[in-house]
Scaffold this motif. Structure first.
Motif, mmCIF file in Angstrom:
data_model
loop_
_atom_site.group_PDB
_atom_site.id
_atom_site.type_symbol
_atom_site.label_atom_id
_atom_site.label_comp_id
_atom_site.label_asym_id
_atom_site.label_seq_id
_atom_site.Cartn_x
_atom_site.Cartn_y
_atom_site.Cartn_z
ATOM 1 N N VAL A 1 9.664 9.183 -2.557
ATOM 2 C CA VAL A 1 10.010 8.027 -1.710
ATOM 3 C C VAL A 1 11.336 8.302 -0.972
ATOM 4 O O VAL A 1 11.503 7.952 0.192
ATOM 5 C CB VAL A 1 10.091 6.729 -2.542
ATOM 6 N N LEU B 1 9.956 8.307 -7.145
ATOM 7 C CA LEU B 1 11.192 7.922 -6.455
ATOM 8 C C LEU B 1 11.737 9.089 -5.638
ATOM 9 O O LEU B 1 12.280 8.896 -4.551
ATOM 10 C CB LEU B 1 12.231 7.400 -7.444
ATOM 11 N N HIS C 1 4.097 -5.669 -2.569
ATOM 12 C CA HIS C 1 4.564 -4.280 -2.487
ATOM 13 C C HIS C 1 3.558 -3.437 -1.683
ATOM 14 O O HIS C 1 3.939 -2.729 -0.750
ATOM 15 C CB HIS C 1 4.718 -3.728 -3.907
ATOM 16 N N LYS D 1 -0.513 8.183 -12.987
ATOM 17 C CA LYS D 1 0.640 8.362 -13.894
ATOM 18 C C LYS D 1 0.388 9.563 -14.803
ATOM 19 O O LYS D 1 0.291 9.427 -16.046
ATOM 20 C CB LYS D 1 0.882 7.108 -14.733
ATOM 21 N N VAL E 1 0.669 8.018 -4.069
ATOM 22 C CA VAL E 1 -0.410 7.144 -4.556
ATOM 23 C C VAL E 1 -1.061 7.736 -5.821
ATOM 24 O O VAL E 1 -1.277 7.029 -6.808
ATOM 25 C CB VAL E 1 -1.453 6.873 -3.436
ATOM 26 N N VAL F 1 -0.860 5.720 -9.440
ATOM 27 C CA VAL F 1 -2.111 5.187 -9.997
ATOM 28 C C VAL F 1 -2.500 5.962 -11.267
ATOM 29 O O VAL F 1 -2.802 5.364 -12.301
ATOM 30 C CB VAL F 1 -3.257 5.236 -8.947
ATOM 31 N N LEU G 1 9.304 -4.676 -9.160
ATOM 32 C CA LEU G 1 8.260 -4.188 -10.080
ATOM 33 C C LEU G 1 8.874 -3.370 -11.210
ATOM 34 O O LEU G 1 8.427 -3.437 -12.354
ATOM 35 C CB LEU G 1 7.238 -3.335 -9.317
ATOM 36 N N THR H 1 9.655 -2.750 1.115
ATOM 37 C CA THR H 1 8.967 -1.895 0.122
ATOM 38 C C THR H 1 9.939 -1.604 -1.021
ATOM 39 O O THR H 1 9.579 -1.661 -2.205
ATOM 40 C CB THR H 1 8.527 -0.564 0.778
ATOM 41 N N PHE H 2 11.194 -1.302 -0.654
ATOM 42 C CA PHE H 2 12.210 -0.991 -1.672
ATOM 43 C C PHE H 2 12.500 -2.208 -2.548
ATOM 44 O O PHE H 2 12.594 -2.098 -3.767
ATOM 45 C CB PHE H 2 13.515 -0.532 -1.005
ATOM 46 N N ILE I 1 6.837 -1.928 -17.590
ATOM 47 C CA ILE I 1 6.535 -0.950 -16.530
ATOM 48 C C ILE I 1 7.268 0.369 -16.815
ATOM 49 O O ILE I 1 6.681 1.447 -16.733
ATOM 50 C CB ILE I 1 6.942 -1.493 -15.134
ATOM 51 N N ILE J 1 7.499 7.979 -12.480
ATOM 52 C CA ILE J 1 8.373 7.132 -11.644
ATOM 53 C C ILE J 1 9.518 7.967 -11.055
ATOM 54 O O ILE J 1 9.902 7.781 -9.907
ATOM 55 C CB ILE J 1 8.885 5.852 -12.375
ATOM 56 N N MET K 1 2.620 10.489 1.157
ATOM 57 C CA MET K 1 1.954 9.259 0.704
ATOM 58 C C MET K 1 0.817 9.564 -0.274
ATOM 59 O O MET K 1 0.661 8.891 -1.295
ATOM 60 C CB MET K 1 1.418 8.488 1.910
ATOM 61 N N GLY L 1 9.421 -2.932 -4.702
ATOM 62 C CA GLY L 1 9.296 -1.863 -5.702
ATOM 63 C C GLY L 1 10.341 -2.024 -6.801
ATOM 64 O O GLY L 1 10.047 -1.842 -7.991
ATOM 65 N N TRP M 1 4.755 0.027 6.257
ATOM 66 C CA TRP M 1 5.724 1.123 6.452
ATOM 67 C C TRP M 1 4.989 2.414 6.827
ATOM 68 O O TRP M 1 5.359 3.104 7.778
ATOM 69 C CB TRP M 1 6.572 1.309 5.184
ATOM 70 N N MET M 2 3.897 2.706 6.085
ATOM 71 C CA MET M 2 3.152 3.940 6.344
ATOM 72 C C MET M 2 2.522 3.921 7.741
ATOM 73 O O MET M 2 2.547 4.914 8.456
ATOM 74 C CB MET M 2 2.059 4.168 5.276
HETATM 75 C C1 HEM Z 1 11.969 2.363 -3.724
HETATM 76 C C2 HEM Z 1 10.686 2.453 -3.501
HETATM 77 C C3 HEM Z 1 9.620 2.115 -4.505
HETATM 78 C C4 HEM Z 1 9.724 1.682 -5.807
HETATM 79 C C5 HEM Z 1 10.995 1.397 -6.623
HETATM 80 C C6 HEM Z 1 8.388 1.505 -6.301
HETATM 81 C C7 HEM Z 1 8.027 1.083 -7.577
HETATM 82 C C8 HEM Z 1 6.752 0.724 -7.973
HETATM 83 C C9 HEM Z 1 6.394 0.197 -9.271
HETATM 84 C C10 HEM Z 1 7.378 -0.002 -10.428
HETATM 85 C C11 HEM Z 1 5.077 -0.066 -9.268
HETATM 86 C C12 HEM Z 1 4.247 -0.694 -10.409
HETATM 87 C C13 HEM Z 1 3.507 0.370 -11.157
HETATM 88 C C14 HEM Z 1 2.560 -0.241 -12.158
HETATM 89 O O1 HEM Z 1 2.091 -1.363 -11.974
HETATM 90 O O2 HEM Z 1 2.275 0.432 -13.154
HETATM 91 C C15 HEM Z 1 4.566 0.304 -7.956
HETATM 92 C C16 HEM Z 1 3.244 0.193 -7.563
HETATM 93 C C17 HEM Z 1 2.727 0.819 -6.464
HETATM 94 N N1 HEM Z 1 3.442 1.510 -5.511
HETATM 95 FE FE1 HEM Z 1 5.474 1.627 -5.377
HETATM 96 N N2 HEM Z 1 7.500 1.834 -5.303
HETATM 97 C C18 HEM Z 1 8.207 2.227 -4.191
HETATM 98 C C19 HEM Z 1 7.682 2.682 -2.995
HETATM 99 C C20 HEM Z 1 6.347 2.974 -2.798
HETATM 100 C C21 HEM Z 1 5.806 3.734 -1.709
HETATM 101 C C22 HEM Z 1 6.635 4.336 -0.584
HETATM 102 C C23 HEM Z 1 4.459 3.814 -1.886
HETATM 103 C C24 HEM Z 1 3.396 4.510 -1.059
HETATM 104 C C25 HEM Z 1 3.643 5.470 -0.198
HETATM 105 C C26 HEM Z 1 4.140 3.051 -3.065
HETATM 106 C C27 HEM Z 1 2.864 2.841 -3.528
HETATM 107 C C28 HEM Z 1 2.541 2.047 -4.613
HETATM 108 C C29 HEM Z 1 1.192 1.669 -4.982
HETATM 109 C C30 HEM Z 1 -0.096 2.059 -4.265
HETATM 110 C C31 HEM Z 1 1.296 0.886 -6.153
HETATM 111 C C32 HEM Z 1 0.155 0.223 -6.951
HETATM 112 C C33 HEM Z 1 -0.246 1.128 -8.114
HETATM 113 C C34 HEM Z 1 -1.238 0.491 -9.096
HETATM 114 O O3 HEM Z 1 -1.489 -0.708 -9.060
HETATM 115 O O4 HEM Z 1 -1.768 1.223 -9.954
HETATM 116 N N3 HEM Z 1 5.318 2.575 -3.610
HETATM 117 N N4 HEM Z 1 5.600 0.790 -7.191
#
Ligand code: HEM
Length: 149
Positions: free
Chosen positions: A97, A94, A16, A147, A141, A145, A76, A69-70, A82, A90, A137, A73, A23-24
């Motif tokens: 996003v 979203l 992810h 939350k 982030v 991170v 996840l 990415t979608f 989660i 979240i 972005m 994500g 993408w960024m």
């Molecule tokens: C449809 C798009 C997206 C969905 C459904 C989604 C969903 C998620 C989920 C469920 C997690 C796990 C969170 C966790 O471990 O507690 C995650 C982690 C993460 N996402 Fe996304 N995400 C999407 C797009 C993006 C975008 C566009 C970015 C940045 C611009 C991004 C950055 C991150 C980062 C940095 C993490 C790691 C966070 C960590 O480990 O603490 N995500 N994402």
């Protein structure tokens, strides 16, 4: 299925993050090309080269990276544990996003204006909109991170 996702949680999260970075990178670079494009003369060698560069960046990196990415994500989101309360982060993530995806769509639209020689936007306009993706972005982030809610 959910057991499988839980076992591979860190692997999916790494994937992810890799696609998010790709993408960024494309969302940051594409409007920079438009800044140069806005002052190039239609039909010139520079104008045509920029058309090719923009099209390739969009087709080879920007759009595939957004889709992946979608997908990653969404996987996840399906990992058990989660989506537990509080889930404000979240929803907010979203929403942001979605704004990023809308911005992506606008970049494609502006690219097509250059390709058909119909761009009316100035170099300054593209310099300004160039700030949108980094700002969104940064918020995404912090949300994901920390939350905070
Ligand atoms: C449809 C798009 C997206 C969905 C459904 C989604 C969903 C998620 C989920 C469920 C997690 C796990 C969170 C966790 O471990 O507690 C995650 C982690 C993460 N996402 Fe996304 N995400 C999407 C797009 C993006 C975008 C566009 C970015 C940045 C611009 C991004 C950055 C991150 C980062 C940095 C993490 C790691 C966070 C960590 O480990 O603490 N995500 N994402």
């Amino acid at each position: 299925m959910s057991n499988y996702l839980a076992e591979h949680y860190l692997f999916i999260k790494s994937i992810h993050i890799i696609f998010v970075i790709s993408w960024m990178a494309a969302l940051f670079y594409q409007p920079r090309l438009y800044v140069y494009h806005a002052t190039a003369t239609p039909g010139s060698e520079l104008y045509t080269t920029l058309c090719i560069m923009e099209k390739r960046l969009a087709r080879i990196i920007m759009t595939p990276a957004m889709l992946l990415t979608f997908v990653s994500g969404s996987l996840l989101l399906m990992v058990p544990g989660i989506l537990v309360s509080p889930m404000g982060w979240i929803h907010a993530k979203l929403f942001l996003v979605l704004l990023l995806a809308g911005y992506h769509g606008m970049l494609i639209r502006w690219m097509k204006l250059f390709q058909t020689g119909k761009n009316q936007n100035s170099q300054r306009f593209y310099r300004l909109i160039n700030e949108i993706a980094p700002l969104l972005m940064i918020f995404v982030v912090f949300l994901v991170v920390i939350k905070p809610f």
